[in-house]
Enzyme design. Structure first.
Site, PDB file in Angstrom:
ATOM      1  N   CYS A   1      43.005  34.098  34.222  1.00 13.07           N
ATOM      2  CA  CYS A   1      43.991  33.173  34.206  1.00 13.07           C
ATOM      3  C   CYS A   1      44.407  33.071  32.717  1.00 13.07           C
ATOM      4  O   CYS A   1      43.563  32.388  31.950  1.00 13.07           O
ATOM      5  CB  CYS A   1      43.895  31.896  35.231  1.00 13.07           C
ATOM      6  SG  CYS A   1      45.292  30.963  34.990  1.00 13.07           S
TER       7      CYS A   1
ATOM      8  N   HIS B   1      44.497  59.757  40.525  1.00 15.94           N
ATOM      9  CA  HIS B   1      43.879  59.421  39.312  1.00 15.94           C
ATOM     10  C   HIS B   1      44.230  60.211  38.318  1.00 15.94           C
ATOM     11  O   HIS B   1      45.016  61.259  38.498  1.00 15.94           O
ATOM     12  CB  HIS B   1      42.364  59.815  39.806  1.00 15.94           C
ATOM     13  CG  HIS B   1      41.231  59.651  38.631  1.00 15.94           C
ATOM     14  ND1 HIS B   1      41.348  58.429  38.295  1.00 15.94           N
ATOM     15  CD2 HIS B   1      40.339  60.329  38.235  1.00 15.94           C
ATOM     16  CE1 HIS B   1      40.264  58.281  37.341  1.00 15.94           C
ATOM     17  NE2 HIS B   1      39.582  59.531  37.276  1.00 15.94           N
TER      18      HIS B   1
ATOM     19  N   CYS C   1      43.909  28.765  32.580  1.00 13.65           N
ATOM     20  CA  CYS C   1      42.732  27.893  32.604  1.00 13.65           C
ATOM     21  C   CYS C   1      41.259  29.028  32.372  1.00 13.65           C
ATOM     22  O   CYS C   1      40.248  28.657  32.496  1.00 13.65           O
ATOM     23  CB  CYS C   1      42.239  27.132  33.868  1.00 13.65           C
ATOM     24  SG  CYS C   1      42.355  28.207  35.517  1.00 13.65           S
TER      25      CYS C   1
ATOM     26  N   CYS D   1      44.374  27.431  39.564  1.00 11.04           N
ATOM     27  CA  CYS D   1      45.503  26.400  39.240  1.00 11.04           C
ATOM     28  C   CYS D   1      46.844  27.001  39.727  1.00 11.04           C
ATOM     29  O   CYS D   1      48.076  26.790  39.397  1.00 11.04           O
ATOM     30  CB  CYS D   1      45.859  26.046  37.706  1.00 11.04           C
ATOM     31  SG  CYS D   1      45.752  27.839  36.683  1.00 11.04           S
TER      32      CYS D   1
ATOM     33  N   CYS E   1      42.613  53.536  35.349  1.00  6.45           N
ATOM     34  CA  CYS E   1      42.372  55.077  34.815  1.00  6.45           C
ATOM     35  C   CYS E   1      43.784  55.527  33.973  1.00  6.45           C
ATOM     36  O   CYS E   1      43.519  56.313  33.146  1.00  6.45           O
ATOM     37  CB  CYS E   1      42.229  56.041  36.257  1.00  6.45           C
ATOM     38  SG  CYS E   1      43.714  55.978  37.464  1.00  6.45           S
TER      39      CYS E   1
ATOM     40  N   ASP F   1      36.146  62.470  31.897  1.00  6.31           N
ATOM     41  CA  ASP F   1      36.777  61.198  32.473  1.00  6.31           C
ATOM     42  C   ASP F   1      36.017  60.020  31.676  1.00  6.31           C
ATOM     43  O   ASP F   1      35.061  59.514  31.780  1.00  6.31           O
ATOM     44  CB  ASP F   1      36.099  61.205  34.034  1.00  6.31           C
ATOM     45  CG  ASP F   1      37.005  59.938  34.667  1.00  6.31           C
ATOM     46  OD1 ASP F   1      37.082  58.987  34.173  1.00  6.31           O
ATOM     47  OD2 ASP F   1      37.410  60.223  35.820  1.00  6.31           O
TER      48      ASP F   1
ATOM     49  N   CYS G   1      45.917  32.715  39.868  1.00  6.76           N
ATOM     50  CA  CYS G   1      44.877  32.253  39.551  1.00  6.76           C
ATOM     51  C   CYS G   1      44.472  31.507  40.916  1.00  6.76           C
ATOM     52  O   CYS G   1      45.217  30.643  41.690  1.00  6.76           O
ATOM     53  CB  CYS G   1      45.125  31.236  38.504  1.00  6.76           C
ATOM     54  SG  CYS G   1      43.602  30.199  38.181  1.00  6.76           S
TER      55      CYS G   1
END
Length: 635
Positions: free
Chosen positions: A221, A306, A224, A256, A279, A323, A253
């Site tokens: 977040c 992918h 926070c 919050c 990816c 990869d 979040c």
């Protein structure tokens, strides 16, 4: 005003076939974007200066008229065409359908050549079959468009300014030192097929995975720092669009309830700064880094969601699968055999060429072929080869000859079906739930355990005393989880990147980062019941022995998790509890020639049991503390 059929006829009759195909390709794409996303504002706005508009539409008679007939109007800024909200989409659909019908007519002779006479007779008797073929041809147009989008994408990697920025980011000198060391080690073992560039590629791959780039499931977040979860998408800003992020995820979040934005950038220059993503971002930025270091590299688009990179090896005279998300090189069966993916199409694109490389990634060609239903195989071969020839036609003759030879070698490679005899791991990146949902855990999906999450190329490392260590009679090694690197102090503060770079053996271990808690550590792979990791020291071949060992191995356990240490000095083995090693402890090893140190991780409760045994846990910002510290006094 002209009808849609009249303006389409103009486009067909007043232009060459090549110009018509180019113009219709982009017009159909514009139309489909609007029809499939009628409430999306970005698809209702076209920049007149767009290169595709300039090259494909402005140069074709009737093309711009098609846009105006769809309902597009010139914007007040004079730089865009817009389709106002509330306008009927019927003209858009009418133009799109008319263009597809003309394309079908143009391809009819080719289609007839590919269809057996009996089937051709059935087409005239069976309108539904004709409709199916019409849908297939529409799919082929979309397929071709995706290939061309990929070809435009890779041109970003060729920008000299961006390449220079990448070179300033890459620690080239340290990577070259590592590559040289590993090359000499391979040569000493009689493994001389690779050259220094191959080892530089491996060093780059490892640095990118363990030091440079970060995987994102959800972002912490912004307000926070708490954990978030996916909460749909939000509208991209002008700055997002500038850097190629037409899609922006919202991560809400749990504490919050504030949304944190996650723009999915496709611009590699921006990714050099953000250094995070999934990816797509990993492959974009890694391919740029490869090009910046002078490697020939291709971006691989996989139709089962992918992407990755291929790099050409001059020493092996072939393309290597790379990869960066997994730190795995030259294991092309990883996806089919390890992850359990049902591959369909994998298309390689670079500044010079395009190629269907699906066959490199499969040991089950007939099974794979049965799943390829988006286009006709003869059409795909002809389309790709036509684009390939056009791409290389502008290159010097010597380069063209080189690429023709490579093509022949590559096609020969595809004919030879690979043997599926490797024990390859399932996917390691992404949360367990995400990988399970995608079906990419491989064999672990049925066994309930997660395979080794890292490239086994680094296993088998043995510490042997360097000249400096023999002279000082000390081997002193430390590991820092925050930097994810070893420091070999007794050998001139030598740095070795990656937790597994100095590991002899390991099973079900991976490096874990908790962004919300800002902690890092080594843990069992998610879903595994146990794990082991071993470091080995060997003085055989020297006149030295191990007299004493000082060892600190700080660990954290929760619930009923348990970590124990197995210490084997020559043939004498004994167990040590993790609690006794939170502070440095000295052991008398009585002049042993070899030593193995093994951590065994077991126990824990519930779905998060794997997380209840943690090695070398520390703050992600703590770069000066070494929770793993081993010193051998030699004599």
């Amino acid at each position: 005003m002209e009808s849609s059929s009249d303006i389409v006829s103009t486009l067909v009759n007043e232009n060459s076939k090549e110009n018509f195909l180019s113009a219709s390709d982009i017009l159909i794409k514009f139309a489909n974007n609007i029809l499939n996303n009628p409430d999306e504002p970005k698809y209702r706005k076209i920049r007149i200066g767009n290169p595709a508009v300039q090259s494909k539409l402005l140069n074709s008679v009737g093309a711009m008229e098609c846009l105006f007939l769809m309902g597009f109007e010139e914007a007040e800024d004079g730089e865009h065409l817009t389709l106002p909200n509330g306008k009927s989409l019927h003209p858009v659909r009418s133009i799109r359908d008319g263009l597809m019908q003309e394309l079908a007519k143009l391809q009819t002779p080719q289609r007839h050549e590919q269809i057996q006479p009996g089937v051709r007779h059935n087409l005239s008797q069976n309108p539904s079959e004709g409709q199916r073929l019409s849908q297939l041809m529409a799919s082929e147009i979309e397929f071709s468009g995706r290939i061309r989008d990929g070809m435009r994408r890779v041109l970003q990697y060729e920008n000299p300014t961006i390449q220079e920025k990448a070179r300033q980011t890459i620690p080239l000198e340290s990577l070259q030192v590592e590559a040289d060391k590993n090359l000499k080690s391979a040569q000493a073992k009689g493994e001389s097929k690779q050259d220094i560039r191959d080892f530089l590629l491996l060093a780059l791959l490892k640095w990118f995975k363990y030091t440079f780039f970060k995987w994102v499931d959800t972002l912490p977040c912004n307000r926070c720092g708490g954990a978030t979860q996916h909460n749909g998408s939000v509208q991209p800003s002008s700055d997002d669009l500038r850097w190629g992020a037409s899609r922006v995820e919202a991560h809400i979040c749990r504490i919050c309830q504030v949304n944190t934005r996650f723009p999915r950038y496709t611009n590699p220059e921006k990714l050099l700064d953000t250094r995070k993503g999934r990816c797509g971002e990993w492959a974009d930025c890694f391919t740029l880094c490869c090009r910046a270091l002078g490697f020939e590299a291709r971006f691989i688009m996989d139709w089962t969601d992918h992407v990755w990179t291929e790099v050409y090896s001059n020493s092996r005279s072939r393309w290597l699968h790379c990869d960066p998300c997994e730190n795995i090189c030259d294991k092309p069966l990883l996806y089919e055999s390890g992850w359990g993916k049902k591959l369909t199409y994998a298309i390689a694109v670079s500044k010079d060429e395009v190629q269907d490389v699906t066959w490199r990634y499969s040991a089950k060609h007939q099974e794979l072929l049965s799943r390829r239903r988006l286009c006709r195989e003869p059409w795909l071969r002809q389309t790709i080869h036509s684009i390939w020839k056009k791409q290389i036609s502008t290159l010097p003759q010597q380069r063209q000859k080189e690429l023709w030879i490579r093509l022949l070698c590559e096609l020969t490679e595809f004919i030879c079906i690979k043997t599926d005899d490797e024990n390859l791991p399932g996917r390691s990146t992404g949360s367990l739930a995400w990988r399970q949902a995608r079906g990419e855990l491989g064999n672990s999906a049925s066994t309930g355990t997660t395979p080794n999450s890292n490239n086994s190329n680094n296993n088998g490392f043995v510490f042997t005393p360097s000249a400096r260590e023999r002279e000082s009679e000390i081997i002193h090694v430390r590991y820092n989880s925050a930097d994810n690197k070893y420091l070999r102090k007794s050998s001139g503060d030598e740095e070795l990147l990656g937790w597994d770079s100095c590991v002899y053996e390991q099973k079900n271990i991976f490096w874990k980062e908790e962004p919300d808690w800002k902690m890092v550590y080594l843990a069992r792979c998610e879903g595994s019941n146990s794990a082991e990791i071993t470091w080995k020291f060997d003085l055989t071949g020297t006149d030295l022995r191990i007299g004493k060992m000082e060892l600190k191995a700080q660990t954290s356990v929760f619930e009923n998790g348990n970590i124990s240490w197995r210490i084997c000095a020559s043939d004498n083995c004994f167990m040590q509890s993790d609690a006794s090693l939170q502070d440095s402890m000295t052991f008398d090893l009585k002049g042993s020639k070899t030593l193995t140190l093994t951590a065994v991780l077991r126990g824990g409760k519930g779905a998060n049991a794997w997380q209840h045994t943690q090695l070398f846990r520390q703050s992600s910002g703590d770069k000066d503390c070494y929770p793993f510290d081993i010193k051998l006094m030699l004599n």
